[in-house]
Write a protein that holds these residues in place. Structure first.
Motif, PDB file in Angstrom:
ATOM      1  N   LYS A   1       0.822  -1.202   0.000  1.00 11.24           N
ATOM      2  CA  LYS A   1       0.000   0.000   0.000  1.00 11.24           C
ATOM      3  C   LYS A   1       0.860   1.258   0.000  1.00 11.24           C
ATOM      4  O   LYS A   1       0.508   2.266  -0.619  1.00 11.24           O
ATOM      5  N   ARG A   2       1.994   1.201   0.690  1.00 13.02           N
ATOM      6  CA  ARG A   2       2.870   2.364   0.741  1.00 13.02           C
ATOM      7  C   ARG A   2       3.469   2.651  -0.642  1.00 13.02           C
ATOM      8  O   ARG A   2       3.545   3.802  -1.080  1.00 13.02           O
TER       9      ARG A   2
ATOM     10  N   LEU B   1       0.713   4.058  -2.816  1.00 20.98           N
ATOM     11  CA  LEU B   1       0.429   5.452  -2.475  1.00 20.98           C
ATOM     12  C   LEU B   1       1.499   6.390  -3.027  1.00 20.98           C
ATOM     13  O   LEU B   1       1.199   7.445  -3.597  1.00 20.98           O
TER      14      LEU B   1
ATOM     15  N   THR C   1       0.674   9.100  -5.915  1.00 17.46           N
ATOM     16  CA  THR C   1       0.895  10.493  -5.521  1.00 17.46           C
ATOM     17  C   THR C   1       1.855  11.176  -6.479  1.00 17.46           C
ATOM     18  O   THR C   1       1.625  12.314  -6.909  1.00 17.46           O
TER      19      THR C   1
ATOM     20  N   TYR D   1      -5.980  14.873  -3.533  1.00 16.30           N
ATOM     21  CA  TYR D   1      -6.036  14.066  -2.303  1.00 16.30           C
ATOM     22  C   TYR D   1      -7.203  13.079  -2.353  1.00 16.30           C
ATOM     23  O   TYR D   1      -7.041  11.882  -2.047  1.00 16.30           O
TER      24      TYR D   1
ATOM     25  N   ILE E   1      -6.579  10.266  -5.026  1.00 12.83           N
ATOM     26  CA  ILE E   1      -5.616   9.233  -4.630  1.00 12.83           C
ATOM     27  C   ILE E   1      -6.202   8.317  -3.567  1.00 12.83           C
ATOM     28  O   ILE E   1      -6.153   7.083  -3.689  1.00 12.83           O
ATOM     29  N   ASN E   2      -6.771   8.898  -2.528  1.00 12.62           N
ATOM     30  CA  ASN E   2      -7.176   8.116  -1.360  1.00 12.62           C
ATOM     31  C   ASN E   2      -8.520   7.418  -1.521  1.00 12.62           C
ATOM     32  O   ASN E   2      -8.713   6.332  -0.974  1.00 12.62           O
ATOM     33  N   LYS E   3      -9.436   8.015  -2.280  1.00 14.36           N
ATOM     34  CA  LYS E   3     -10.764   7.422  -2.365  1.00 14.36           C
ATOM     35  C   LYS E   3     -10.946   6.548  -3.591  1.00 14.36           C
ATOM     36  O   LYS E   3     -11.619   5.519  -3.531  1.00 14.36           O
TER      37      LYS E   3
ATOM     38  N   LEU F   1      -6.910   4.259  -4.686  1.00 18.48           N
ATOM     39  CA  LEU F   1      -6.529   3.222  -3.721  1.00 18.48           C
ATOM     40  C   LEU F   1      -7.683   2.301  -3.364  1.00 18.48           C
ATOM     41  O   LEU F   1      -7.553   1.449  -2.497  1.00 18.48           O
ATOM     42  N   SER F   2      -8.824   2.476  -4.034  1.00 17.70           N
ATOM     43  CA  SER F   2      -9.982   1.666  -3.684  1.00 17.70           C
ATOM     44  C   SER F   2      -9.801   0.207  -4.056  1.00 17.70           C
ATOM     45  O   SER F   2     -10.375  -0.669  -3.430  1.00 17.70           O
TER      46      SER F   2
END
Length: 544
Positions: free
Chosen positions: A6-7, A10, A14, A49, A52-54, A57-58
């Protein structure tokens, strides 16, 4: 292990978002009024933001949750290979450069030394005009900002580093999609091209052309698609951002951030931005289930609306599109808008709406598999369209022999540059619609002219060519034990001769005395391709 995956995911996503949106952010802060820049900065950061996060990365790329397998030495070799490839492209001015760099060198110099926004008084037709720099300048803005602070040499170095970083991000997206770090996809990308050598030899070129340094892609004369190396060596400022955007849109498609990713290309890759429209429409119009499983058409469109509406799409993508669109529309090039100046606005708008409706309608048919069921109507429509084009050309005085020649020449060009690959990489089931869109757009784009040259054909085709490259990777991932895979290998080897010529030309000419050339700055502001009158809405209400 899961946290590490995951890192990495991300960090990669990003970096891709920053690469695409940082030029827009610099443009809004450096070229626009301070309050517009402040608001746009917040919108861009929030949109990225959430994206990327919603959305990004889903779900993991490729649909499987396991870590990329590979060794550190492969990553190091890949980075060195990318760095060498970018050096040979001429970016930064460390080796001999192709002709297109002469203009790009001057544009970068202007961005470094002039105040933003760039406006200069220029004599046009014996009249003094205020002309603004209006071009897809996004790629250069991060390096130009460094150049303003630390000098021209530092800016040129950052321009080179920025190019290496962009290609490394694109390569990272491929590796994470494949769930494996390998060197061969990068090598394949560097040498990926159409079969220009066959067209060149069929045109009567001698056999020793195989080992020359000629620019093979000029063989069709009136059409041209560019290999990946040619894109980097000639139009890097357009190519690198759209490669990354294609990696996000094709490898991780999501309807709730696709508009934002698409809009981020307006300032860096304007013509590829136009070429991406059918593919973005495909992502938006593709529902979560087959059309016959919806209770009604209204239910389908309600789902599409929910998939489309999001902060990244409407707020970030919408505002970025408006500001960049108002800026770019001031470009005076070639005169598609100038030629339309005598047409009533309502007629021009109606024609544009009809064209968009036709494109979206075709995409909708492709998405839901109706093309297979509508073969006869489609053939009738194509026949009527071709007949209409022939009658139009005859009415403009073109002889029938010339029209017939251009039709045959277009088909020959299409087969060598894309058609053979598309036949060998025919997509089934869920990706059949995307295959149809790619096949049709690459056939139609050579017929579209904006201005007097073939820039639209060369640049709007980039997304489709990148998609074919992705399909080739997928085919090799499935194995090469079929006749089609062997034919694909032969085609890719022959296509690689084009990229070899581009690289060889730089090596040969760099071994001789050469100069890093520039065009006169007056040519930038007097020519319509790079500038426009500083009198439009952008310059009055948005520019500093």
């Amino acid at each position: 292990m899961e946290k590490k995956r995951k890192r990495i995911n991300l960090m990669l996503l990003t970096a891709a978002h920053i690469y695409l949106l940082l030029p827009i952010l610099i443009f809004c802060v450096g070229w626009c009024k301070w309050y517009i820049g402040a608001v746009m900065s917040c919108i861009i950061v929030v949109g990225a933001y959430i994206s990327i996060n919603k959305y990004m990365l889903s779900e993991p790329m490729g649909g499987e949750q396991h870590t990329c397998k590979g060794k550190l030495w492969i990553c190091v070799v890949a980075l060195l290979l990318i760095a060498l490839w970018v050096v040979l492209s001429g970016i930064g001015g460390y080796v001999w450069q192709n002709d297109d760099h002469f203009w790009r060198n001057t544009i970068f110099d202007i961005l470094v030394k002039e105040d933003w926004p760039v406006v200069r008084s220029t004599i046009i037709n014996d009249t003094m005009q205020e002309r603004g720099l209006v071009y897809y300048i996004g790629f250069w803005l991060p390096a130009a900002l460094v150049g303003k602070l630390f000098g021209q040499a530092a800016g040129s170095a950052i321009q080179y580093i920025w190019a290496v970083l962009g290609i490394a991000i694109f390569y990272g997206l491929i590796c994470y999609w494949r769930k494996k770090v390998s060197l061969w996809p990068l090598i394949l990308f560097i040498f990926f091209s159409g079969l220009d050598i066959i067209g060149t030899l069929c045109n009567g070129a001698p056999l020793f052309t195989l080992w020359g340094v000629e620019h093979l892609e000029r063989w069709p004369g009136i059409y041209q698609y560019s290999s990946m190396t040619t894109q980097l060596f000639w139009v890097f400022n357009q190519a690198i951002p759209v490669w990354i955007a294609c990696g996000l849109l094709f490898l991780r498609p999501h309807p709730q951030n696709c508009i934002m990713i698409w809009a981020s290309l307006m300032l860096t890759s304007t013509l590829p931005f136009i070429g991406l429209f059918p593919y973005v429409a495909y992502i938006v119009l593709r529902g979560d289930k087959p059309m016959d499983q919806y209770g009604s058409v209204a239910e389908y469109f309600r789902e599409i609306w929910k998939r489309l509406v999001s902060v990244p799409n409407l707020l970030c993508g919408g505002t970025v599109g408006i500001i960049c669109g108002l800026y770019l529309i001031q470009n005076a090039a070639g005169g598609l808008l100038q030629k339309m100046a005598n047409i009533p606005v309502i007629v021009f708008a109606a024609a544009g709406i009809c064209l968009l409706a036709i494109i979206i309608g075709f995409v909708w048919l492709a998405v839901h598999g109706y093309l297979k069921r509508l073969k006869l109507p489609i053939l009738i429509l194509l026949g009527c369209g071709m007949a209409g084009c022939v009658l139009y050309l005859l009415g403009r005085g073109y002889p029938i022999q010339k029209i017939f020649f251009h039709g045959i020449w277009l088909l020959w060009f299409y087969m060598l540059e894309a058609g053979i690959y598309l036949l060998l990489l025919r997509q089934e089931k869920s990706r059949a619609g995307l295959w149809w869109i790619c096949a049709v757009t690459l056939l139609v784009f050579p017929l579209i002219r904006i201005g007097t040259n073939i820039d639209f054909c060369m640049r709007a085709s980039i997304p489709g060519l990148v998609l074919i490259y992705f399909w080739a990777i997928q085919r090799f991932k499935e194995g090469i034990k079929t006749a089609g895979a062997y034919l694909l290998c032969i085609g890719l080897v022959l296509g690689g001769i084009t990229s070899f010529h581009e690289i060889a030309r730089t090596v040969v000419y760099s071994s001789r005395p050469y100069n890093i050339e520039r065009v006169a700055e007056e040519n930038i502001f007097s020519g319509g391709n790079f500038s426009g009158e500083a009198t439009g809405l952008f310059w009055i209400y948005i520019a500093r």
